[in-house]
Design a protein around this motif. Structure first.
Motif, PDB file in Angstrom:
ATOM      1  N   ILE A  22      22.609  44.761  48.943  1.00  0.00           N
ATOM      2  CA  ILE A  22      23.835  44.406  48.212  1.00  0.00           C
ATOM      3  C   ILE A  22      24.940  45.381  48.570  1.00  0.00           C
ATOM      4  N   PRO A  23      26.065  44.931  49.154  1.00  0.00           N
ATOM      5  CA  PRO A  23      27.187  45.842  49.424  1.00  0.00           C
ATOM      6  C   PRO A  23      27.859  46.248  48.109  1.00  0.00           C
ATOM      7  N   PHE A  24      27.822  47.519  47.800  1.00  0.00           N
ATOM      8  CA  PHE A  24      28.216  47.993  46.477  1.00  0.00           C
ATOM      9  C   PHE A  24      29.466  48.880  46.486  1.00  0.00           C
ATOM     10  N   THR A  25      30.026  49.122  47.654  1.00  0.00           N
ATOM     11  CA  THR A  25      31.130  50.082  47.762  1.00  0.00           C
ATOM     12  C   THR A  25      32.331  49.676  46.922  1.00  0.00           C
ATOM     13  N   ASP A  26      32.748  48.413  47.003  1.00  0.00           N
ATOM     14  CA  ASP A  26      33.947  47.985  46.282  1.00  0.00           C
ATOM     15  C   ASP A  26      33.763  48.106  44.774  1.00  0.00           C
ATOM     16  N   VAL A  27      32.590  47.753  44.274  1.00  0.00           N
ATOM     17  CA  VAL A  27      32.308  47.893  42.847  1.00  0.00           C
ATOM     18  C   VAL A  27      32.358  49.360  42.449  1.00  0.00           C
ATOM     19  N   GLN A  28      31.763  50.192  43.257  1.00  0.00           N
ATOM     20  CA  GLN A  28      31.695  51.617  42.959  1.00  0.00           C
ATOM     21  C   GLN A  28      33.092  52.247  42.918  1.00  0.00           C
ATOM     22  N   LEU A  29      33.905  51.914  43.894  1.00  0.00           N
ATOM     23  CA  LEU A  29      35.256  52.491  43.947  1.00  0.00           C
ATOM     24  C   LEU A  29      36.116  51.987  42.783  1.00  0.00           C
ATOM     25  N   PHE A  30      35.966  50.719  42.436  1.00  0.00           N
ATOM     26  CA  PHE A  30      36.732  50.182  41.310  1.00  0.00           C
ATOM     27  C   PHE A  30      36.388  50.904  40.008  1.00  0.00           C
ATOM     28  N   LEU A  31      35.097  51.076  39.767  1.00  0.00           N
ATOM     29  CA  LEU A  31      34.690  51.744  38.532  1.00  0.00           C
ATOM     30  C   LEU A  31      35.086  53.214  38.546  1.00  0.00           C
ATOM     31  N   LYS A  32      35.040  53.848  39.679  1.00  0.00           N
ATOM     32  CA  LYS A  32      35.455  55.259  39.767  1.00  0.00           C
ATOM     33  C   LYS A  32      36.925  55.419  39.394  1.00  0.00           C
TER      34      LYS A  32
ATOM     35  N   ASN B 179      38.623  53.434  37.378  1.00  0.00           N
ATOM     36  CA  ASN B 179      38.990  52.844  36.086  1.00  0.00           C
ATOM     37  C   ASN B 179      38.131  53.290  34.899  1.00  0.00           C
ATOM     38  N   VAL B 180      37.200  54.190  35.146  1.00  0.00           N
ATOM     39  CA  VAL B 180      36.298  54.627  34.083  1.00  0.00           C
ATOM     40  C   VAL B 180      36.300  56.150  34.008  1.00  0.00           C
ATOM     41  N   GLN B 181      36.230  56.679  32.792  1.00  0.00           N
ATOM     42  CA  GLN B 181      36.123  58.127  32.629  1.00  0.00           C
ATOM     43  C   GLN B 181      34.907  58.652  33.371  1.00  0.00           C
TER      44      GLN B 181
ATOM     45  N   GLU C 254      30.401  48.916  25.869  1.00  0.00           N
ATOM     46  CA  GLU C 254      30.656  47.479  26.022  1.00  0.00           C
ATOM     47  C   GLU C 254      32.135  47.155  25.859  1.00  0.00           C
ATOM     48  N   ARG C 255      32.831  47.848  24.957  1.00  0.00           N
ATOM     49  CA  ARG C 255      34.273  47.602  24.789  1.00  0.00           C
ATOM     50  C   ARG C 255      35.038  48.015  26.047  1.00  0.00           C
ATOM     51  N   ILE C 256      34.644  49.130  26.649  1.00  0.00           N
ATOM     52  CA  ILE C 256      35.294  49.558  27.894  1.00  0.00           C
ATOM     53  C   ILE C 256      35.065  48.524  28.990  1.00  0.00           C
ATOM     54  N   GLU C 257      33.836  48.053  29.096  1.00  0.00           N
ATOM     55  CA  GLU C 257      33.502  47.083  30.140  1.00  0.00           C
ATOM     56  C   GLU C 257      34.226  45.758  29.916  1.00  0.00           C
ATOM     57  N   ASP C 258      34.339  45.337  28.668  1.00  0.00           N
ATOM     58  CA  ASP C 258      35.025  44.072  28.364  1.00  0.00           C
ATOM     59  C   ASP C 258      36.449  44.071  28.906  1.00  0.00           C
ATOM     60  N   LYS C 259      37.109  45.214  28.833  1.00  0.00           N
ATOM     61  CA  LYS C 259      38.496  45.302  29.299  1.00  0.00           C
ATOM     62  C   LYS C 259      38.594  45.220  30.821  1.00  0.00           C
ATOM     63  N   LEU C 260      37.474  45.498  31.494  1.00  0.00           N
ATOM     64  CA  LEU C 260      37.479  45.524  32.957  1.00  0.00           C
ATOM     65  C   LEU C 260      36.897  44.258  33.588  1.00  0.00           C
ATOM     66  N   LEU C 261      36.258  43.414  32.769  1.00  0.00           N
ATOM     67  CA  LEU C 261      35.474  42.315  33.329  1.00  0.00           C
ATOM     68  C   LEU C 261      36.302  41.333  34.150  1.00  0.00           C
ATOM     69  N   GLU C 262      37.541  41.105  33.766  1.00  0.00           N
ATOM     70  CA  GLU C 262      38.358  40.138  34.517  1.00  0.00           C
ATOM     71  C   GLU C 262      38.499  40.564  35.974  1.00  0.00           C
ATOM     72  N   GLN C 263      38.649  41.877  36.198  1.00  0.00           N
ATOM     73  CA  GLN C 263      38.745  42.368  37.570  1.00  0.00           C
ATOM     74  C   GLN C 263      37.375  42.683  38.169  1.00  0.00           C
ATOM     75  N   LEU C 264      36.446  43.082  37.316  1.00  0.00           N
ATOM     76  CA  LEU C 264      35.141  43.496  37.814  1.00  0.00           C
ATOM     77  C   LEU C 264      34.270  42.315  38.236  1.00  0.00           C
ATOM     78  N   THR C 265      34.312  41.221  37.486  1.00  0.00           N
ATOM     79  CA  THR C 265      33.411  40.104  37.756  1.00  0.00           C
ATOM     80  C   THR C 265      33.549  39.559  39.173  1.00  0.00           C
ATOM     81  N   PRO C 266      34.761  39.341  39.698  1.00  0.00           N
ATOM     82  CA  PRO C 266      34.857  38.874  41.085  1.00  0.00           C
ATOM     83  C   PRO C 266      34.209  39.835  42.088  1.00  0.00           C
ATOM     84  N   LEU C 267      34.290  41.132  41.810  1.00  0.00           N
ATOM     85  CA  LEU C 267      33.671  42.111  42.709  1.00  0.00           C
ATOM     86  C   LEU C 267      32.148  42.013  42.651  1.00  0.00           C
ATOM     87  N   LEU C 268      31.625  41.789  41.449  1.00  0.00           N
ATOM     88  CA  LEU C 268      30.175  41.620  41.309  1.00  0.00           C
ATOM     89  C   LEU C 268      29.705  40.366  42.028  1.00  0.00           C
TER      90      LEU C 268
END
Length: 398
Positions: free
Chosen positions: A250-260, A262-264, A371-385
């Motif tokens: 699974i290519p995970f780089t884009d997900v990893q960089l996005f979370l880095k 946008n997340v504390q 879960e609240r933090i993730e909910d705010k990111l899901l719109e952008q995160l889901t396409p990456l997943l």
């Protein structure tokens, strides 16, 4: 042992807990026998595998079996508790059994100083009982072997005699892997990294009959291809026990960089693990799996505290099996050495799980907050997943 139509060297295969299964015992037996036949099909066309009253029998129709060649191909089969290199005979008279027992003992245990004979009479039609059979064969060996003592409590050698459809003589059993036949308990997605833990989690789950489908989260250019090679080699080792050599990378780089971005920092590891479980769940749905498998061990690192595991778990759509949860590191290392993954796992190439590690990761996260933090990111995160799973590549070890 001379080759003849009556007596020859064979391998008797023992199985353990499946013999206690009642209604579905035949299902498990068929699984094991099918795997034995598959593993031997290219070795010798004269080999055959048969049921033998609570055992399996591997024999060469033309005479003595090549035990080394056969054992090399079947010793890792799950569900088997042991292998006995035997002499099999169709002769039934006690005088014949005494002679065969003496010849076999002389061939395999000539240097022994003490012995006893242990007989199991599965065929109750045999005219004399187990104790009488043991006494007759034991007397023959003792009377013809100067310096040999009978010791019923702590013998140096035990000659085992099994009266079944045929009669079998053996001294020692070679241990098998045990467990349940591979694939008899459904499918599981194994989150396989290049570390010590996840391959052992896969092995232990496979021993309970789960068909493994390994996935690996790869993050180029932050990790080298040698890290991926480690995972492929680990999958090859697991495949000895019936697993799939193919790894879904699974290519995970884009997900990893996005979370880095946008997340504390202290929450990043938890969020990355949740993302992995989301992708693994989608893959499980695609292949019809029933569970996910991880190498988590309670308290081993900050992301594996009880609170952290709880915060990660809710991202999964399937049951998450953690067979190492109550193990310490030395227990895991011992198994890794035993099954042959230790040297591969300790190669000096990092996988994506070791990147972006916070100096002070949160070890008691609040699941609701995560879960609240993730909910705010899901719109952008889901396409990456989704893209990560869509761009996955199935790779198999050479």
């Amino acid at each position: 042992m001379e080759n003849n139509i009556d007596t020859k060297k064979v391998i008797l295969v023992k199985y353990g807990e499946i013999s206690l299964r009642k209604g579905n015992r035949a299902f498990y037996e068929h699984k094991i026998m099918k795997t034995i036949r598959y593993n031997l099909k290219e070795l010798d066309s004269n080999l055959r595998v048969l049921r033998e009253q609570g055992r399996f029998l591997i024999e060469d129709v033309d005479g003595d079996i090549d035990t080394s060649a056969v054992l090399a191909r079947v010793k890792h089969i799950l569900g088997i508790t042991g292998f006995a290199i035997c002499v099999k005979t169709s002769l039934r008279h006690i005088d014949d059994l005494c002679k065969i027992g003496y010849d076999f003992f002389t061939e395999t245990a000539a240097s022994a100083k003490s012995f006893k004979v242990n007989t199991k009479r599965s065929d109750k039609r045999y005219p004399i009982n187990s104790r009488e059979i043991s006494a007759a064969i034991g007397d023959c060996i003792w009377n013809n072997t100067p310096g040999l003592c009978v010791d019923l409590h702590n013998p140096e050698v035990i000659l085992n005699v099994e009266i079944r459809n045929n009669v079998y003589f053996y001294v020692n059993s070679i241990p098998g892997v045990g467990g349940l036949p591979y694939g008899s308990s459904g499918k599981g997605v194994l989150l396989l990294s290049g570390g010590l833990d996840s391959p052992i989690a896969g092995y232990l789950t496979a021993r309970r009959g789960v068909d493994l489908f390994p996935i690996y989260f790869h993050s180029p250019p932050f990790v080298s291809e040698r890290a991926a090679d480690k995972v492929h080699d680990l999958a090859q080792v697991l495949a000895r026990y019936g697993g799939n050599t193919a790894v879904n990378v699974i290519p995970f780089t884009d997900v990893q960089l996005f979370l880095k971005d946008n997340v504390q920092e202290e929450k990043l590891t938890i969020m990355l693990k949740r993302a992995m479980l989301r992708i693994a769940s989608a893959y499980a749905k695609n292949i019809g799996a029933q569970c996910l498998i991880t190498g988590d061990s309670i308290g081993q690192v900050a992301s594996q505290t009880i609170q952290s595991l709880a915060a990660v778990h809710t991202a999964a759509d399937y049951t998450v099996l953690r067979p190492l949860a109550a193990m310490d590191k030395q227990e895991i290392i011992d198994i890794a050495r035993d099954i042959g993954t230790f040297d591969i796992s300790t190669r000096p190439y990092e996988d994506c799980c070791t990147l972006f590690v916070a100096k002070h990761p949160e070890n008691k996260p609040n699941t609701n907050v995560i879960e609240r933090i993730e909910d705010k990111l899901l719109e952008q995160l889901t396409p990456l997943l989704n893209a990560a799973l869509e761009n996955a590549v199935i790779a198999a070890s050479e």
